[in-house]
Enzyme design. Structure first.
Site, PDB file in Angstrom:
ATOM      1  N   THR A  86       0.870  -1.183   0.000  1.00 37.44           N
ATOM      2  CA  THR A  86       0.000   0.000   0.000  1.00 37.44           C
ATOM      3  C   THR A  86       0.905   1.230   0.000  1.00 37.44           C
ATOM      4  O   THR A  86       1.011   1.927   0.996  1.00 37.44           O
ATOM      5  CB  THR A  86      -0.910   0.039   1.256  1.00 37.44           C
ATOM      6  OG1 THR A  86      -0.084  -0.105   2.434  1.00 37.44           O
ATOM      7  CG2 THR A  86      -1.932  -1.055   1.245  1.00 37.44           C
ATOM      8  N   HIS A 254      16.078   6.196  21.112  1.00 36.54           N
ATOM      9  CA  HIS A 254      17.478   6.307  20.712  1.00 36.54           C
ATOM     10  C   HIS A 254      17.591   7.428  19.674  1.00 36.54           C
ATOM     11  O   HIS A 254      17.038   7.323  18.588  1.00 36.54           O
ATOM     12  CB  HIS A 254      17.946   4.973  20.149  1.00 36.54           C
ATOM     13  CG  HIS A 254      19.424   4.896  20.045  1.00 36.54           C
ATOM     14  ND1 HIS A 254      20.223   4.623  21.136  1.00 36.54           N
ATOM     15  CD2 HIS A 254      20.251   5.096  19.006  1.00 36.54           C
ATOM     16  CE1 HIS A 254      21.490   4.670  20.757  1.00 36.54           C
ATOM     17  NE2 HIS A 254      21.531   4.950  19.468  1.00 36.54           N
ATOM     18  N   GLY A 256      19.022   9.807  16.791  1.00 30.56           N
ATOM     19  CA  GLY A 256      19.783   9.459  15.594  1.00 30.56           C
ATOM     20  C   GLY A 256      19.513  10.444  14.474  1.00 30.56           C
ATOM     21  O   GLY A 256      19.094  11.593  14.728  1.00 30.56           O
ATOM     22  N   CYS A 263       7.852   2.141   6.476  1.00 27.94           N
ATOM     23  CA  CYS A 263       6.611   2.206   7.264  1.00 27.94           C
ATOM     24  C   CYS A 263       6.347   3.563   7.889  1.00 27.94           C
ATOM     25  O   CYS A 263       5.335   4.194   7.588  1.00 27.94           O
ATOM     26  CB  CYS A 263       6.648   1.137   8.347  1.00 27.94           C
ATOM     27  SG  CYS A 263       6.970  -0.485   7.675  1.00 27.94           S
TER      28      CYS A 263
HETATM   29  C1  UGA Z   1       8.290  -0.333  12.077  1.00 27.75           C
HETATM   30  C2  UGA Z   1       7.672  -0.734  13.418  1.00 27.75           C
HETATM   31  O1  UGA Z   1       8.684  -0.752  14.436  1.00 27.75           O
HETATM   32  C3  UGA Z   1       7.016  -2.100  13.333  1.00 27.75           C
HETATM   33  O2  UGA Z   1       6.351  -2.401  14.568  1.00 27.75           O
HETATM   34  C4  UGA Z   1       5.972  -2.078  12.199  1.00 27.75           C
HETATM   35  O3  UGA Z   1       5.371  -3.329  12.023  1.00 27.75           O
HETATM   36  C5  UGA Z   1       6.683  -1.695  10.895  1.00 27.75           C
HETATM   37  O4  UGA Z   1       7.285  -0.406  11.060  1.00 27.75           O
HETATM   38  C6  UGA Z   1       5.629  -1.679   9.821  1.00 27.75           C
HETATM   39  O5  UGA Z   1       4.709  -0.850   9.902  1.00 27.75           O
HETATM   40  O6  UGA Z   1       5.649  -2.553   8.965  1.00 27.75           O
HETATM   41  P1  UGA Z   1      10.581  -0.888  10.783  1.00 27.75           P
HETATM   42  O7  UGA Z   1      10.190   0.226   9.869  1.00 27.75           O
HETATM   43  O8  UGA Z   1      11.023  -2.177  10.217  1.00 27.75           O
HETATM   44  O9  UGA Z   1       9.352  -1.237  11.782  1.00 27.75           O
HETATM   45  O10 UGA Z   1      11.786  -0.366  11.659  1.00 27.75           O
HETATM   46  P2  UGA Z   1      12.024   0.218  13.113  1.00 27.75           P
HETATM   47  O11 UGA Z   1      12.918  -0.676  13.852  1.00 27.75           O
HETATM   48  O12 UGA Z   1      10.758   0.590  13.760  1.00 27.75           O
HETATM   49  O13 UGA Z   1      12.848   1.543  12.763  1.00 27.75           O
HETATM   50  C7  UGA Z   1      12.274   2.603  11.993  1.00 27.75           C
HETATM   51  C8  UGA Z   1      13.208   3.778  11.936  1.00 27.75           C
HETATM   52  O14 UGA Z   1      13.297   4.414  13.204  1.00 27.75           O
HETATM   53  C9  UGA Z   1      14.644   3.433  11.549  1.00 27.75           C
HETATM   54  O15 UGA Z   1      15.114   4.407  10.645  1.00 27.75           O
HETATM   55  C10 UGA Z   1      15.403   3.480  12.856  1.00 27.75           C
HETATM   56  O16 UGA Z   1      16.764   3.787  12.707  1.00 27.75           O
HETATM   57  C11 UGA Z   1      14.655   4.590  13.568  1.00 27.75           C
HETATM   58  N1  UGA Z   1      14.768   4.518  15.042  1.00 27.75           N
HETATM   59  C12 UGA Z   1      14.193   3.507  15.736  1.00 27.75           C
HETATM   60  C13 UGA Z   1      15.447   5.525  15.726  1.00 27.75           C
HETATM   61  O17 UGA Z   1      15.988   6.483  15.123  1.00 27.75           O
HETATM   62  N2  UGA Z   1      15.508   5.470  17.085  1.00 27.75           N
HETATM   63  C14 UGA Z   1      14.940   4.466  17.808  1.00 27.75           C
HETATM   64  O18 UGA Z   1      15.031   4.495  19.051  1.00 27.75           O
HETATM   65  C15 UGA Z   1      14.267   3.451  17.106  1.00 27.75           C
END
Ligand code: UGA
Length: 436
Positions: A86, A254, A256, A263
Site C-alpha cells: 500500500t 534512541h 539518531g 513504514c
Molecule cells: C516499524 C515498526 O517498528 C514495526 O512495529 C511495524 O510493524 C513496521 O514499522 C511496519 O509498519 O511494517 P521498521 O520500519 O522495520 O518497523 O523499523 P524500526 O525498527 O521501527 O525503525 C524505523 C526507523 O526508526 C529506523 O530508521 C530506525 O533507525 C529509527 N529509530 C528507531 C530511531 O531512530 N531510534 C529508535 O530508538 C528506534
C-alpha cells in the site's frame, strides 16, 4: 488449517513462513513470476535474517508452497490474507489501495469455499468495509468475513517479532471471523501472546496510531538531543532517565539521524491524510513529519560543519558507513543516508560509502557516491568518517587503522555507537548526536 497469503513481499513471506512453521499448510501467492521462480529455487527476494532457513525447512516439510495463481492458491484455504503493498499515492500521500482492491475482486471471483479474508496490509480506516463490499459484489455463494489483522514486524527482527509478539490485534465484526482467527493464531495463544479483539475500524487505526506514536517518540528524543547539545547535557542519560519511568518506556528513545524505512514515513503521511479527510487534525503527527524531514538534511550539514564549514568542505571527502535505514536489512526506502548524501553533494563534498547489504539498492539512488568493497576502503583518504547506520560491523572498527587510512581523524557518529571519551583518547575529533 490451510492459509493463503496473497502477496509474497516482506510481510506476506515472513508471515507465511512463520504460519507454516507453526504447522499450518500455507500457500504464498504472487503475481510476480520472477519472484515465485526465485522462491521455488530457494532464493529469497528480500534480505531478512533467518528467513531462508525457515522457508527451506517448511518447503521440505511440505507445509509451504508458492504459486502465481490466486485461484489455485486460495482453494480450500480457511483464511486468505491480503498482504500486498500500500505505497504512498503520488501527489497526496494517501495509501494507494489499488492492489488491495484488485486482490479483493479476484478473491471474490475465485472463492471456492467459506473463508475469512484478512487484511494484513497497512490500510486506512474503512478499507475493510470496501473489501467486504467488493467481495459481496462478486456474488459469491460462499460464506465470508473480512477481518483486519495488522502486522507489527520490524525489518531485521521480523521472525522473532512474529513468533513472540507483544500482542496480536484482530478486528472482526462477527463470530465466524473471530473463530477462524483464533484457530490461525492458536499456536501463539499457547505461547501466551496476548490477543486483542476489536472492531475492524479500531484495528485498522491501531496500526497507524502505533507507528505514528513510535515515530513521535523518536522525533521527541531527537529534538531533546538538539537541546542537549545546546545546554551541555547527554541525550543518552536523558533517554535512560525518562525511559525508566514505566509510563514512558525505554524503547524507541534512541536519538539518531531521523527515522526512515518503508513504514513510518508512509504511515504517518497516510494518517495525516485520513485525519484531514475526517476533519480531525493530528497536529502532533504533522509536526513529527516536518521535524523528521528537516532533520535528515540537518545531519548532512552536521558533516559539512565537521569538515570545517561550507567553504572548507568543498572538494573534501566524506566516507559514509551504513546506507540502509537501519541495520540487518537491505531496505533503502526513505533512508536518512539519501538526504545526507544529497546535502554533501550540494556542498561539493566527494562521498564514498560502504554498507554490508544495501549498496545494490543504494547505488541508483545516489549516483555520485562511490561504493567501496569494505569499510576501510571507503575510509581511505577521507576527511571525515560518518556512521549513518549502526551495523554491528561498524561497532568495533580498528581505530588505529582508521586513523592511518583517513586523511584526518574526524568521525561523525550519527548513531552514538562510540563513546566520546574513548574517541577523544584515540585522537579523534568526534561529533555525535545529543552529547556535547
Ligand atoms: C516499524 C515498526 O517498528 C514495526 O512495529 C511495524 O510493524 C513496521 O514499522 C511496519 O509498519 O511494517 P521498521 O520500519 O522495520 O518497523 O523499523 P524500526 O525498527 O521501527 O525503525 C524505523 C526507523 O526508526 C529506523 O530508521 C530506525 O533507525 C529509527 N529509530 C528507531 C530511531 O531512530 N531510534 C529508535 O530508538 C528506534
Amino acid at each position: 488449517m490451510k492459509i493463503a497469503m496473497v502477496g509474497s513481499g516482506y510481510v506476506g513471506l515472513v508471515s507465511g513462513a512463520c504460519f507454516a512453521d507453526f504447522g499450518h499448510e500455507v500457500v504464498c501467492i504472487d503475481k510476480d513470476e520472477s519472484k515465485i521462480a526465485l522462491l521455488h529455487k530457494g532464493i529469497m527476494p528480500i534480505y531478512e535474517p533467518g528467513l531462508d532457513a525457515l522457508v527451506e525447512n517448511n518447503v521440505k516439510a511440505g507445509r509451504l508452497s508458492f504459486t502465481t495463481s490466486l485461484a489455485d492458491g486460495i482453494k480450500g484455504a480457511s483464511a486468505i490474507f491480503i498482504a500486498v503493498g500500500t505505497p504512498s499515492r503520488r501527489g497526496d500521500g494517501h495509501a494507494d489501495l489499488t492492489y488491495v482492491y484488485a486482490v479483493a475482486r479476484e478473491v471474490g471471483e475465485s472463492l471456492a469455499n467459506d473463508a475469512v479474508i484478512v487484511t494484513k496490509s497497512t490500510v486506512p480506516v474503512g478499507t475493510g468495509d470496501e473489501v467486504e463490499r467488493i467481495i459481496a459484489e462478486s456474488g459469491t455463494p460462499h460464506r465470508f468475513a473480512v477481518v483486519s489483522n495488522p502486522e507489527f514486524l520490524r525489518e531485521g527482527a521480523a521472525i522473532g517479532d512474529f513468533k513472540r509478539p507483544d500482542r496480536i490485534v484482530i478486528g472482526a465484526e462477527d463470530e465466524f471471523g473471530r473463530g477462524i482467527m483464533r484457530e490461525v493464531y492458536r499456536p501463539l495463544f499457547l505461547n501466551e501472546s496476548p490477543i486483542l479483539f476489536t472492531s475492524r475500524r479500531s484495528s485498522e487505526l491501531i496500526k497507524y496510531a502505533a507507528n505514528a506514536f513510535l515515530a513521535t517518540k523518536i522525533t521527541f528524543i531527537n529534538e531533546m538531543a538538539d537541546l542537549c547539545e545546546k545546554v551541555g547535557a547527554d541525550v543518552q542519560d536523558v533517554s535512560r532517565g525518562i525511559g525508566m519511568d514505566g509510563r514512558i518506556g525505554s524503547k524507541f528513545l534512541h536519538a539518531g539521524p531521523g527515522y526512515g524505512g518503508s513504514c513510518f514515513p508512509k504511515d504517518t503521511l497516510a494518517l495525516l491524510k485520513t485525519a484531514e479527510d475526517y476533519d480531525s487534525p493530528t497536529r502532533i503527527v504533522e509536526a513529527v513529519v516536518k521535524v523528521n524531514d528537516s532533520r535528515k538534511r540537518a545531519m548532512g550539514r552536521r558533516v559539512v560543519d565537521a569538515l570545517g564549514g561550507p567553504d572548507a568542505a568543498r572538494g573534501k571527502k566524506a566516507a559514509l558507513l551504513g546506507l540502509t535505514f537501519k541495520p540487518n536489512t537491505d531496505d533503502m526506502r526513505d533512508s536518512p543516508s539519501i538526504a545526507i548524501a544529497l546535502t554533501l553533494k550540494d556542498a561539493g563534498v566527494d562521498v564514498t560509502a560502504y554498507d554490508p547489504e544495501g549498496m545494490d539498492l543504494a547505488a541508483p539512488l545516489m549516483p555520485d557516491v562511490v561504493m567501496a568493497d569494505d569499510p576501510y576502503s571507503a575510509i581511505e583518504g577521507a576527511d571525515a568518517v560518518v556512521i549513518v547506520t549502526e551495523w554491528d560491523a561498524f561497532r568495533a572498527l580498528d581505530l588505529e587503522r582508521v586513523k592511518e587510512l583517513a586523511k584526518a581523524p574526524v568521525m561523525v557518529d550519527l548513531r552514538n555507537i562510540y563513546s566520546p571519551q574513548d574517541m577523544r583518547a584515540a585522537g579523534f575529533t568526534y561529533v555525535s548526536v545529543g552529547r556535547s
